[in-house]
Write a protein that holds these residues in place. Structure first.
Motif, short mmCIF file in Angstrom:
data_model
loop_
_atom_site.label_atom_id
_atom_site.label_comp_id
_atom_site.label_asym_id
_atom_site.label_seq_id
_atom_site.Cartn_x
_atom_site.Cartn_y
_atom_site.Cartn_z
N ALA A 139 24.70 -2.78 -11.26
CA ALA A 139 23.48 -3.38 -10.71
C ALA A 139 22.34 -3.29 -11.70
N ALA A 140 22.67 -3.20 -12.99
CA ALA A 140 21.67 -3.15 -14.05
C ALA A 140 21.60 -4.52 -14.71
N GLY A 141 20.45 -5.17 -14.62
CA GLY A 141 20.33 -6.53 -15.11
C GLY A 141 19.98 -6.65 -16.57
N LYS A 142 19.84 -5.53 -17.26
CA LYS A 142 19.49 -5.55 -18.68
C LYS A 142 20.41 -4.58 -19.43
N GLY A 143 20.42 -4.71 -20.75
CA GLY A 143 21.16 -3.76 -21.56
C GLY A 143 22.59 -4.17 -21.84
N GLU A 144 23.33 -3.24 -22.41
CA GLU A 144 24.69 -3.51 -22.89
C GLU A 144 25.64 -3.94 -21.78
N LEU A 145 25.47 -3.39 -20.58
CA LEU A 145 26.45 -3.65 -19.53
C LEU A 145 26.48 -5.10 -19.09
N VAL A 146 25.38 -5.82 -19.28
CA VAL A 146 25.36 -7.23 -18.89
C VAL A 146 26.40 -8.02 -19.68
N SER A 147 26.74 -7.54 -20.87
CA SER A 147 27.74 -8.24 -21.70
C SER A 147 29.11 -8.26 -21.04
N LEU A 148 29.34 -7.43 -20.04
CA LEU A 148 30.62 -7.44 -19.33
C LEU A 148 30.81 -8.73 -18.54
N PHE A 149 29.71 -9.42 -18.25
CA PHE A 149 29.76 -10.57 -17.34
C PHE A 149 29.39 -11.84 -18.10
N PRO A 150 30.38 -12.64 -18.49
CA PRO A 150 30.09 -13.84 -19.28
C PRO A 150 29.23 -14.85 -18.52
N ARG A 151 28.37 -15.54 -19.24
CA ARG A 151 27.54 -16.59 -18.67
C ARG A 151 28.41 -17.70 -18.11
N ASP A 152 28.05 -18.19 -16.93
CA ASP A 152 28.74 -19.30 -16.30
C ASP A 152 27.97 -20.58 -16.63
N PRO A 153 28.44 -21.35 -17.61
CA PRO A 153 27.65 -22.52 -18.04
C PRO A 153 27.50 -23.59 -16.96
N ALA A 154 28.47 -23.68 -16.06
CA ALA A 154 28.39 -24.70 -15.01
C ALA A 154 27.26 -24.42 -14.04
N ARG A 155 26.86 -23.15 -13.92
CA ARG A 155 25.82 -22.78 -12.98
C ARG A 155 24.53 -22.35 -13.68
N SER A 156 24.49 -22.47 -15.01
CA SER A 156 23.36 -22.00 -15.80
C SER A 156 22.85 -23.13 -16.70
N PRO A 157 21.93 -23.96 -16.21
CA PRO A 157 21.47 -25.09 -17.01
C PRO A 157 20.59 -24.71 -18.20
N TYR A 158 20.02 -23.51 -18.19
CA TYR A 158 19.12 -23.10 -19.27
C TYR A 158 19.79 -22.06 -20.15
N ASP A 159 19.53 -22.15 -21.46
CA ASP A 159 20.04 -21.14 -22.39
C ASP A 159 18.92 -20.45 -23.16
N THR A 160 17.68 -20.70 -22.76
CA THR A 160 16.51 -20.02 -23.32
C THR A 160 15.53 -19.71 -22.19
N PRO A 161 14.63 -18.74 -22.39
CA PRO A 161 13.61 -18.46 -21.37
C PRO A 161 12.75 -19.69 -21.10
N GLN A 162 12.42 -19.90 -19.84
CA GLN A 162 11.61 -21.04 -19.44
C GLN A 162 10.15 -20.68 -19.18
N ARG A 163 9.84 -19.39 -19.15
CA ARG A 163 8.48 -18.93 -18.96
C ARG A 163 8.25 -17.63 -19.73
N SER A 164 7.03 -17.48 -20.21
CA SER A 164 6.55 -16.21 -20.74
C SER A 164 5.81 -15.50 -19.61
N LEU A 165 6.19 -14.27 -19.31
CA LEU A 165 5.73 -13.58 -18.11
C LEU A 165 4.73 -12.48 -18.46
N ALA A 166 3.66 -12.37 -17.69
CA ALA A 166 2.66 -11.34 -17.93
C ALA A 166 1.99 -10.97 -16.61
N LEU A 167 2.03 -9.69 -16.25
CA LEU A 167 1.49 -9.27 -14.97
C LEU A 167 0.56 -8.07 -15.14
#
Length: 420
Positions: free
Chosen positions: A149-177
């Motif tokens: 349940a960690a969305g960042k870091g090395e472990l995310v590499s275990l789960f390959p990107r699903d291109p059919a469900r992922s239309p973007y391959d770059t960030p679409q927004r710069s975030l600042a809060l």
């Protein structure tokens, strides 16, 4: 008693851990920070949770801050622009929809620290460690099920990107809060709290969210800027003070109606700012470890949407609730790859609506969507339905994506005379 390892201590990981613990499972949570480190650390996100997600917390008895957090009873949307002969930026469209059930925002530093303490008090095992793939490979055979349940870091590499469900391959927004104290009341309907999304066409968006933080009631000022655009100015900020100064400069220029409320704000604490960007992605939910073991991705590890539509914590809560039901229903049967895919697809049946809607909002809105947003300014029924779609994005399928359906919905609302 089935043994389960959950790596990650965010909304989805801890909600699932506490839910499984309550059902008698032997649960271990692996996280890289103690509750005190979380509580006194940097803010981790924005968040606003709507009725359905809050109900899942309430059903598990985890709604510890419900009486303390601001009751967000409305959701408003404004569109910025210019008018001929009128100086400066104006609100061309402005409306507030009433929510059918109150929403709320609790700083994740407060919630995750509290939930970790609760998990430990109830007998849960916490392992303080920044997990790697090799760690999971070593540990997997000791557990009946491993969940990431960690969305960042090395472990995310275990789960390959699903291109059919992922239309973007770059960030679409710069975030600042920035979390702030001292924001003034809204000019419109100040009698109740509302979250606000301000659209700045061609530049990005500004969210203003009432929240509960470590020092009490506060508000979140959250800019989403198109990369390379005029709102993308937070990459090289020299400390929290400069971050807040840039936040306010953008408010004054692009959302002056919000700036008027913000002239006396100050940061809630020294760790109250955050900036970054990430790519919206859907991933294969089954992670295969080097020695053949399996891990199931949870929440942001497998479905991460841009926060433009305020769905992050809601999706995490819904994923945890869905997985909890699937795990319990599995009984003593093995948690094999087929079951993992089935569990994910059960969650995806609702998550797909969030992804489709968010991706649509990231692009240039279609003409009928612009007309729909404009119509909500004069038709309260349209504004209310749009606002409540943030709780149940599946409802957008009935009128948001198709021009004919959108026009029919507005025509029906107009005909019955539901005028705000």
């Amino acid at each position: 008693m089935r043994r389960i390892l959950i790596v990650g201590a965010g909304q989805s990981g801890l909600q699932l851990a506490l839910g499984l613990q309550a059902k008698g499972y032997d649960v271990t949570v692996m996280t890289n920070r103690t509750p005190e480190e979380i509580r006194t650390g940097r803010v981790m996100s924005t968040q606003i949770m709507f009725r359905t997600a809050l109900r899942y917390e309430r059903e598990l008895g985890l709604n510890f801050w419900e009486a303390l957090a601001p009751r967000v009873e409305g959701l408003g949307l404004s569109v910025a622009g210019t008018l001929p002969g009128v100086p400066g930026v104006q609100r061309l469209i402005d409306w507030v929809g009433r929510l059918e059930g109150p929403a709320q925002s609790v700083d994740q530093r407060v919630k995750m620290a509290g939930w970790l303490d609760t998990f430990a008090e109830r007998g849960g095992r916490i392992v303080l460690h920044c997990a790697t793939v090799s760690d999971l490979d070593f540990l997997a055979h000791r557990y009946d099920l491993v969940l990431v349940a960690a969305g960042k870091g090395e472990l995310v590499s275990l789960f390959p990107r699903d291109p059919a469900r992922s239309p973007y391959d770059t960030p679409q927004r710069s975030l600042a809060l920035a979390y702030v104290h001292g924001l003034g009341p809204r000019a419109e309907h100040p009698e109740y709290d509302a979250a606000r999304c301000n659209l700045v066409p061609g530049a990005g968006e500004l969210w203003v969210i009432p929240t509960l933080t470590t020092s009490g009631r506060a508000d979140i000022l959250f800019w989403e800027g198109m990369p390379g655009g005029p709102l993308d100015v937070f990459q090289h900020v020299d400390g929290p003070g400069e971050h807040l100064a840039r936040t306010l400069e953008l408010l004054e220029r692009y959302a002056p109606w919000e700036y008027g409320r913000a002239t006396a704000v100050e940061l809630t604490d020294a760790h109250a700012t955050l900036a970054g960007r990430y790519t919206p992605t859907v991933r294969d939910p089954v992670g295969r470890l080097p020695s053949g073991g399996l891990a199931l991705g949870v929440g942001d590890a497998v479905v991460v949407n841009d926060p433009l539509t305020g769905q992050g914590s809601n999706s995490a809560a819904k994923c945890a609730a869905s997985y909890l039901a699937s795990i319990i229903e599995r009984g003593d049967e093995p948690f094999d790859a087929d079951w993992m895919r089935m569990a994910f697809e059960r969650y995806w049946a609702s998550a797909r609506h969030v992804t489709r809607w968010t991706n649509a909002m990231l692009g240039s809105p279609a003409r009928h969507v612009r007309s729909l947003i404009a119509a909500a300014g004069g038709l309260q029924h349209v504004a209310d339905r749009f606002a409540n779609g943030y709780d149940d994005p599946a409802d957008f399928e009935d009128y948001f994506f198709d021009a004919t359906k959108a026009e029919a919905f507005v025509a029906e609302a107009t005909a019955v005379g539901v005028v705000g």
